[in-house]
Design a protein around this motif. Structure first.
Motif, PDB file in Angstrom:
ATOM      1  N   PHE A   1     -16.099  -3.312   9.867  1.00  0.00           N
ATOM      2  CA  PHE A   1     -15.330  -4.363  10.524  1.00  0.00           C
ATOM      3  C   PHE A   1     -14.462  -5.139   9.528  1.00  0.00           C
ATOM      4  N   PHE A   2     -14.921  -5.241   8.280  1.00  0.00           N
ATOM      5  CA  PHE A   2     -14.243  -6.032   7.253  1.00  0.00           C
ATOM      6  C   PHE A   2     -13.385  -5.184   6.312  1.00  0.00           C
ATOM      7  N   LEU A   3     -13.368  -3.893   6.534  1.00  0.00           N
ATOM      8  CA  LEU A   3     -12.694  -2.974   5.624  1.00  0.00           C
ATOM      9  C   LEU A   3     -11.184  -3.194   5.599  1.00  0.00           C
ATOM     10  N   LEU A   4     -10.657  -3.384   4.400  1.00  0.00           N
ATOM     11  CA  LEU A   4      -9.216  -3.344   4.179  1.00  0.00           C
ATOM     12  C   LEU A   4      -8.943  -1.898   3.768  1.00  0.00           C
ATOM     13  N   PRO A   5      -8.314  -1.096   4.649  1.00  0.00           N
ATOM     14  CA  PRO A   5      -8.223   0.350   4.407  1.00  0.00           C
ATOM     15  C   PRO A   5      -7.360   0.709   3.203  1.00  0.00           C
ATOM     16  N   LYS A   6      -7.646   1.857   2.671  1.00  0.00           N
ATOM     17  CA  LYS A   6      -6.968   2.389   1.490  1.00  0.00           C
ATOM     18  C   LYS A   6      -5.444   2.269   1.597  1.00  0.00           C
ATOM     19  N   GLU A   7      -4.903   2.488   2.776  1.00  0.00           N
ATOM     20  CA  GLU A   7      -3.453   2.437   2.966  1.00  0.00           C
ATOM     21  C   GLU A   7      -2.878   1.048   2.687  1.00  0.00           C
TER      22      GLU A   7
ATOM     23  N   ASP B   1      -9.922   9.503  -8.267  1.00  0.00           N
ATOM     24  CA  ASP B   1      -9.532  10.764  -8.893  1.00  0.00           C
ATOM     25  C   ASP B   1      -8.628  11.580  -7.968  1.00  0.00           C
ATOM     26  N   GLU B   2      -8.288  12.794  -8.397  1.00  0.00           N
ATOM     27  CA  GLU B   2      -7.357  13.628  -7.635  1.00  0.00           C
ATOM     28  C   GLU B   2      -7.920  14.069  -6.290  1.00  0.00           C
ATOM     29  N   GLU B   3      -9.237  13.966  -6.113  1.00  0.00           N
ATOM     30  CA  GLU B   3      -9.859  14.295  -4.829  1.00  0.00           C
ATOM     31  C   GLU B   3     -10.016  13.061  -3.946  1.00  0.00           C
ATOM     32  N   GLY B   4      -9.553  11.911  -4.433  1.00  0.00           N
ATOM     33  CA  GLY B   4      -9.643  10.674  -3.664  1.00  0.00           C
ATOM     34  C   GLY B   4     -10.960   9.947  -3.825  1.00  0.00           C
TER      35      GLY B   4
ATOM     36  N   PHE C   1     -14.016  -7.751  -5.244  1.00  0.00           N
ATOM     37  CA  PHE C   1     -13.996  -6.896  -4.065  1.00  0.00           C
ATOM     38  C   PHE C   1     -15.050  -5.818  -4.249  1.00  0.00           C
ATOM     39  N   VAL C   2     -15.447  -5.236  -3.141  1.00  0.00           N
ATOM     40  CA  VAL C   2     -16.420  -4.149  -3.170  1.00  0.00           C
ATOM     41  C   VAL C   2     -15.735  -2.894  -2.638  1.00  0.00           C
ATOM     42  N   PRO C   3     -15.637  -1.856  -3.465  1.00  0.00           N
ATOM     43  CA  PRO C   3     -15.059  -0.603  -2.986  1.00  0.00           C
ATOM     44  C   PRO C   3     -15.976   0.046  -1.948  1.00  0.00           C
ATOM     45  N   VAL C   4     -15.367   0.639  -0.932  1.00  0.00           N
ATOM     46  CA  VAL C   4     -16.117   1.293   0.141  1.00  0.00           C
ATOM     47  C   VAL C   4     -15.777   2.780   0.119  1.00  0.00           C
ATOM     48  N   VAL C   5     -16.822   3.604   0.202  1.00  0.00           N
ATOM     49  CA  VAL C   5     -16.652   5.052   0.129  1.00  0.00           C
ATOM     50  C   VAL C   5     -17.368   5.726   1.303  1.00  0.00           C
TER      51      VAL C   5
ATOM     52  N   LEU D   1     -12.380   4.716   0.683  1.00  0.00           N
ATOM     53  CA  LEU D   1     -11.857   4.370   2.010  1.00  0.00           C
ATOM     54  C   LEU D   1     -11.107   3.048   2.016  1.00  0.00           C
ATOM     55  N   GLY D   2     -11.405   2.183   1.047  1.00  0.00           N
ATOM     56  CA  GLY D   2     -10.782   0.872   0.995  1.00  0.00           C
ATOM     57  C   GLY D   2     -11.701  -0.118   0.305  1.00  0.00           C
ATOM     58  N   ILE D   3     -11.448  -1.398   0.548  1.00  0.00           N
ATOM     59  CA  ILE D   3     -12.243  -2.438  -0.097  1.00  0.00           C
ATOM     60  C   ILE D   3     -12.648  -3.503   0.928  1.00  0.00           C
TER      61      ILE D   3
END
Length: 134
Positions: free
Chosen positions: A5-11, A41-44, A105-109, A116-118
């Motif tokens: 719900f709180f995710l700021l997406p990678k885009e 990395d190159e795989e995201g 911030f906390v990275p989300v994977v 996926l974002g932060i």
């Protein structure tokens, strides 16, 4: 509550790839006004976070390194003084509180560590402030 719900997406997040240089990092940090930025990395996949402090320590500790030649230094070679923990997308908000105390911030994977974002510390604090009960 799930953190999605709180995710700021990678885009919508500024980040660096492992192919970026120190100059790229400095320019991106300046443009987005971040004090730290995720590296993928190159795989995201999330591999770490580079801070302004990391760049300053590299600049200070490397003889002959100047603003003019920092384009020769890959970000992957810069020592990260702090490892920012990431969380899985299925984590709960309670899992975030401890991390948010030490990270902007906390990275989300996802399950494969794909970035996926932060989630920003500000959003975590606001959530808990709204939901405090006596």
């Amino acid at each position: 509550m799930e953190i999605g719900f709180f995710l700021l997406p990678k885009e919508k997040v500024s980040y660096l790839t492992t192919s970026a240089t120190m100059k790229d990092a400095l320019e991106k940090l300046e443009a987005c006004h971040y004090s730290a930025i995720p590296i993928i990395d190159e795989e995201g996949k999330y591999i770490g976070t580079l801070s302004e402090g990391d760049i300053l320590w590299k600049l200070r500790g490397t003889a002959g390194l100047t603003f003019e030649n920092m384009h020769e230094i890959p970000v992957i070679s810069i020592k990260k003084r702090i490892y920012n923990e990431c969380v899985a997308i299925g984590a709960l908000m309670d899992d975030m509180l401890t991390l948010a105390a030490d990270q902007n911030f906390v990275p989300v994977v996802d399950d494969d560590r794909v970035f996926l974002g932060i989630i920003r510390r500000k959003d975590i604090i606001e959530y808990y402030t709204r939901n405090i009960t006596d």
